[in-house]
Design an enzyme around this catalytic site. Structure first.
Site, PDB file in Angstrom:
ATOM      1  N   ARG A 138      44.207  38.340  31.584  1.00  0.00           N
ATOM      2  CA  ARG A 138      44.885  37.052  31.580  1.00  0.00           C
ATOM      3  C   ARG A 138      45.088  36.626  30.129  1.00  0.00           C
ATOM      4  O   ARG A 138      44.345  37.046  29.240  1.00  0.00           O
ATOM      5  CB  ARG A 138      44.049  36.003  32.310  1.00  0.00           C
ATOM      6  CG  ARG A 138      43.719  36.364  33.762  1.00  0.00           C
ATOM      7  CD  ARG A 138      42.803  35.307  34.384  1.00  0.00           C
ATOM      8  NE  ARG A 138      42.473  35.633  35.770  1.00  0.00           N
ATOM      9  CZ  ARG A 138      41.410  36.325  36.165  1.00  0.00           C
ATOM     10  NH1 ARG A 138      40.550  36.784  35.234  1.00  0.00           N
ATOM     11  NH2 ARG A 138      41.186  36.576  37.443  1.00  0.00           N
ATOM     12  N   LYS A 147      37.405  34.339  34.545  1.00  0.00           N
ATOM     13  CA  LYS A 147      37.111  33.293  35.504  1.00  0.00           C
ATOM     14  C   LYS A 147      35.700  33.452  36.058  1.00  0.00           C
ATOM     15  O   LYS A 147      35.196  34.567  36.205  1.00  0.00           O
ATOM     16  CB  LYS A 147      38.118  33.328  36.658  1.00  0.00           C
ATOM     17  CG  LYS A 147      39.492  32.774  36.299  1.00  0.00           C
ATOM     18  CD  LYS A 147      40.379  32.739  37.529  1.00  0.00           C
ATOM     19  CE  LYS A 147      41.723  32.105  37.222  1.00  0.00           C
ATOM     20  NZ  LYS A 147      42.598  32.058  38.417  1.00  0.00           N
ATOM     21  N   HIS A 202      51.711  36.567  32.375  1.00  0.00           N
ATOM     22  CA  HIS A 202      51.167  37.186  33.584  1.00  0.00           C
ATOM     23  C   HIS A 202      52.009  38.377  34.051  1.00  0.00           C
ATOM     24  O   HIS A 202      51.530  39.197  34.849  1.00  0.00           O
ATOM     25  CB  HIS A 202      51.075  36.135  34.695  1.00  0.00           C
ATOM     26  CG  HIS A 202      49.709  36.057  35.315  1.00  0.00           C
ATOM     27  ND1 HIS A 202      48.576  35.755  34.588  1.00  0.00           N
ATOM     28  CD2 HIS A 202      49.290  36.270  36.595  1.00  0.00           C
ATOM     29  CE1 HIS A 202      47.524  35.752  35.393  1.00  0.00           C
ATOM     30  NE2 HIS A 202      47.927  36.084  36.609  1.00  0.00           N
ATOM     31  N   ARG A 247      50.271  41.539  33.237  1.00  0.00           N
ATOM     32  CA  ARG A 247      49.123  41.761  34.126  1.00  0.00           C
ATOM     33  C   ARG A 247      49.597  42.326  35.467  1.00  0.00           C
ATOM     34  O   ARG A 247      49.032  43.299  35.973  1.00  0.00           O
ATOM     35  CB  ARG A 247      48.385  40.425  34.307  1.00  0.00           C
ATOM     36  CG  ARG A 247      47.203  40.447  35.261  1.00  0.00           C
ATOM     37  CD  ARG A 247      46.525  39.073  35.186  1.00  0.00           C
ATOM     38  NE  ARG A 247      45.592  38.836  36.259  1.00  0.00           N
ATOM     39  CZ  ARG A 247      44.316  39.206  36.241  1.00  0.00           C
ATOM     40  NH1 ARG A 247      43.851  39.885  35.209  1.00  0.00           N
ATOM     41  NH2 ARG A 247      43.514  38.922  37.242  1.00  0.00           N
ATOM     42  N   HIS A 276      39.382  40.114  39.912  1.00  0.00           N
ATOM     43  CA  HIS A 276      39.566  39.306  41.115  1.00  0.00           C
ATOM     44  C   HIS A 276      38.227  39.132  41.825  1.00  0.00           C
ATOM     45  O   HIS A 276      37.392  40.043  41.845  1.00  0.00           O
ATOM     46  CB  HIS A 276      40.548  39.972  42.073  1.00  0.00           C
ATOM     47  CG  HIS A 276      41.964  39.909  41.610  1.00  0.00           C
ATOM     48  ND1 HIS A 276      42.950  40.773  42.044  1.00  0.00           N
ATOM     49  CD2 HIS A 276      42.585  39.061  40.741  1.00  0.00           C
ATOM     50  CE1 HIS A 276      44.102  40.479  41.468  1.00  0.00           C
ATOM     51  NE2 HIS A 276      43.907  39.443  40.676  1.00  0.00           N
ATOM     52  N   TYR A 292      49.342  43.469  45.621  1.00  0.00           N
ATOM     53  CA  TYR A 292      50.071  44.516  44.903  1.00  0.00           C
ATOM     54  C   TYR A 292      50.445  45.660  45.843  1.00  0.00           C
ATOM     55  O   TYR A 292      51.530  46.233  45.728  1.00  0.00           O
ATOM     56  CB  TYR A 292      49.223  45.025  43.732  1.00  0.00           C
ATOM     57  CG  TYR A 292      48.959  43.956  42.712  1.00  0.00           C
ATOM     58  CD1 TYR A 292      49.972  43.510  41.866  1.00  0.00           C
ATOM     59  CD2 TYR A 292      47.714  43.345  42.611  1.00  0.00           C
ATOM     60  CE1 TYR A 292      49.744  42.495  40.942  1.00  0.00           C
ATOM     61  CE2 TYR A 292      47.475  42.334  41.688  1.00  0.00           C
ATOM     62  CZ  TYR A 292      48.490  41.910  40.868  1.00  0.00           C
ATOM     63  OH  TYR A 292      48.273  40.909  39.962  1.00  0.00           O
TER      64      TYR A 292
END
Length: 270
Positions: free
Chosen positions: A103, A128, A192, A195, A218, A227
């Site tokens: 990110r 995150k 993004h 990514r 994730h 994806y």
């Protein structure tokens, strides 16, 4: 305040202030959290509160994300001139952004000490959930980083990509860098996009979703599955491979064996 009042408020922020469905649902979640508390402290309002708590979130229409092909990534990066320090910085930043699948904020947080540039180069990202993850990078990216660090005289504790004042860069700065070169592809490209592109290319190369999930950081595999659903090329190849041993039937109309009808039809050409 009752159920109708709250639904009217939610409709207002969506239709009048052009808030997204996600924002609408977030507001509803906060309201429900408050009334869950009120239910325990003011039980005399239980009937009204139960009606409020049954308000459903609005279903959000999932938009397909944009990504670049490998050829487009290569074309984009090769459009950056590395004849100046700024060009070298731009190339290094965007190459690492793509290669790591990071990110934008994770790239911004990097210091030189977060890199290991030996025979097995990796970058340590802080993402995150206040979690670190270690991502392998290619030797090409490693060589570019070594050159970039040497040219700028960066120490182990230095910010890897700083702004002109020597402070941490911003997402706005990365977006500005991308905008400088995006005309080469005539596409709307944002941080993004790199990514998404990296995830799709890993999937096309045969990487499994569990590993891609770990690379992207994730929390759940369900997030990564988007994806696989988007990769129509891989779906077509899988369908073709699954059907390659099947022999298609020879289909002919039931009139073909009717010799009288065939003779009659041929008479029109005489």
């Amino acid at each position: 305040i009752n159920r109708d009042t709250i639904i009217g408020f939610l409709d207002y922020i969506e239709n009048e202030t052009n808030a997204s469905i996600r924002t609408r649902n977030q507001r509803l979640a906060v309201i429900k959290s408050f009334y869950a508390y009120v239910k325990d402290t003011n039980p005399e309002q239980l009937v009204n509160i139960q009606q409020i708590l049954t308000i459903k979130c609005k279903k959000e229409i999932k938009k397909e994300f944009d990504y670049l092909t490998k050829e487009e990534v290569d074309k984009f990066l090769n459009s950056i001139s590395t004849d100046s320090n700024k060009g070298i910085r731009d190339y290094t930043l965007l190459m690492l952004l793509y290669d790591s699948g990071a990110r934008a904020q994770e790239i911004i947080n990097l210091k030189v000490e977060d890199l290991r540039l030996d025979s097995n180069p990796v970058v340590r990202l802080f993402g995150k959930g206040n979690k670190y993850r270690t991502i392998p990078i290619t030797n090409n990216t490693k060589d570019i980083l070594i050159k970039y660090i040497d040219i700028n005289g960066l120490s182990n504790n230095s910010i890897l990509f700083s702004n002109p004042k020597g402070n941490y860069a911003t997402t706005k700065m990365i977006t500005h860098i991308i905008d400088k070169y995006s005309s080469i592809l005539n596409k709307n490209i944002h941080p993004h996009t790199f990514r998404h592109s990296r995830a799709m290319h890993l999937l096309e190369a045969g990487a499994n979703l569990i590993w891609i999930r770990d690379v992207l950081g994730h929390a759940t595999i369900q997030t990564t599955e988007i994806y696989a659903r988007t990769n129509s090329k891989q779906r077509r190849e899988a369908i073709a491979k699954a059907s390659e041993d099947l022999t298609p039937p020879v289909i002919k109309g039931d009139w073909v064996d009717k010799k009288d009808m065939i003779s009659w039809l041929k008479s029109f050409g005489r």
